[in-house]
Design an enzyme around this catalytic site. Structure first.
Site, PDB file in Angstrom:
ATOM      1  N   HIS A 275       0.571   8.362   3.885  1.00 36.59           N
ATOM      2  CA  HIS A 275       1.015   6.955   5.230  1.00 36.59           C
ATOM      3  C   HIS A 275       2.704   7.721   4.765  1.00 36.59           C
ATOM      4  CE1 HIS A 275      -2.010   5.165   5.468  1.00 36.59           C
ATOM      5  NE2 HIS A 275      -1.807   5.013   4.191  1.00 36.59           N
TER       6      HIS A 275
ATOM      7  N   ASP B 299       0.520  -1.466   0.580  1.00 39.50           N
ATOM      8  CA  ASP B 299      -0.525  -0.233  -0.247  1.00 39.50           C
ATOM      9  C   ASP B 299       0.612   1.149   0.372  1.00 39.50           C
ATOM     10  OD1 ASP B 299      -1.632   1.897   0.147  1.00 39.50           O
ATOM     11  OD2 ASP B 299      -2.611   1.508   1.881  1.00 39.50           O
TER      12      ASP B 299
ATOM     13  N   GLY C  28      -4.638   1.674   8.562  1.00 38.80           N
ATOM     14  CA  GLY C  28      -5.524   1.232   8.929  1.00 38.80           C
ATOM     15  C   GLY C  28      -5.021  -0.112   9.436  1.00 38.80           C
TER      16      GLY C  28
ATOM     17  N   ILE D 199      -0.739   9.630   8.281  1.00 40.91           N
ATOM     18  CA  ILE D 199      -1.057   8.090   9.467  1.00 40.91           C
ATOM     19  C   ILE D 199      -0.391   7.078   8.855  1.00 40.91           C
ATOM     20  CG2 ILE D 199      -3.310   9.964   9.611  1.00 40.91           C
ATOM     21  CD1 ILE D 199      -4.684   7.911   8.323  1.00 40.91           C
TER      22      ILE D 199
END
Length: 274
Positions: free
Chosen positions: A181, A176, A199, A196
């Site tokens: 990120h 990903d 998830g 961040i």
């Protein structure tokens, strides 16, 4: 939309990278060393996408084909059931489809189901909930109420798992590569002070914490894991997981203690074996 089918493969190197990206280290070599390597069930979420796959991995489902603007979507929830322990290296066929579409008024929730199998039979089934802003109001069913109600007693376990400042940069090598990120400027454009953590990285960190803190370090005892993504986590923050056990069912919530226990995962439960 017709189901899609793709062939995937993975090696021990992919497993090692994934588990290192969740914080495994020299104190738990069963995750970080190829001798005696065990595989967290949540590796299923990145299998076939990591370093062995190269740079040209196609997505399992193309939501743009449905006329959905990818800028409006949010990963809202994730569930996974493993039908047997995952091998440290393998090949599988993954068939993916849209299993449900729920009408939430201002948004739609698409439930994407993927089933993986190898020559010996089924390996795992995952269901990903995608929140599509502005796509609701079409008169559909709202979907079921979420599971994972917290019991009215003190938790049986409280598990703290630290993350590191560079953890998102490492985790993104599992496949990903979203700049959210990694790129501070991009993160600010979409409303965050800084990049961040993924998830699914939080999902994996919590799975490892459950294995280590509740299941005596045996990853094969964790057979399903279902969560809602309730809030963001920044790399370097702690994940605190409060766990209630009722036989073979774990109910839990994950929060960030540095931000007054801001919610990270909610409506969360896991099935385990004795």
């Amino acid at each position: 939309m017709e189901p899609s089918r793709r062939e995937i493969s993975w090696t021990r190197r992919d497993v090692l990278l994934y588990q290192l990206s969740l914080g495994a280290g020299p104190e738990d070599l069963s995750y970080a060393y190829e001798r005696g390597l065990q595989v967290l069930p949540t590796f299923a979420m990145v299998a076939g996408q990591g370093v062995s796959a190269g740079d040209d991995v196609a997505p399992s489902l193309d939501l743009s084909a449905l006329g959905i603007d990818l800028a409006t979507i949010l990963h809202a929830g994730q569930s996974l059931t493993v039908h047997r322990p995952l091998p440290a290296r393998g090949d599988a066929t993954v068939e993916s489809r849209i299993a449900d579409v729920w009408d939430k008024g201002k948004a739609a929730v698409l439930v994407l189901e993927s089933v993986a199998a190898d020559a010996a039979g089924p390996l795992w089934t995952s269901r990903t909930q995608i929140w599509a802003r502005g796509a609701g109001g079409f008169g559909g069913e709202p979907g079921p109420e979420p599971d994972g109600t917290v019991p009215g007693r003190q938790p049986d376990h409280v598990l703290d798992a630290p993350t590191t400042a560079g953890q998102a940069l490492l985790y993104r090598l599992n496949g990903d590569l979203n700049p959210l990120h990694a790129d501070p400027a991009f993160a600010k454009r979409v409303g965050f002070d800084r990049p961040i953590l993924h998830g699914l990285a939080t999902y994996g960190v919590v799975a490892k914490a459950l294995v280590d803190g509740v299941l005596d370090g045996d990853a094969t005892r964790l057979t399903s894991l279902s969560v809602r993504f309730a809030g963001t986590l920044f790399p370097g923050e702690m994940i605190r997981t409060s766990v209630w056990r009722d036989g073979d069912l774990l109910t839990f919530v994950a929060t960030c203690p540095e931000r007054e226990d801001a919610p990270v995962l909610s409506h969360a439960c896991a099935e385990v074996t004795p």
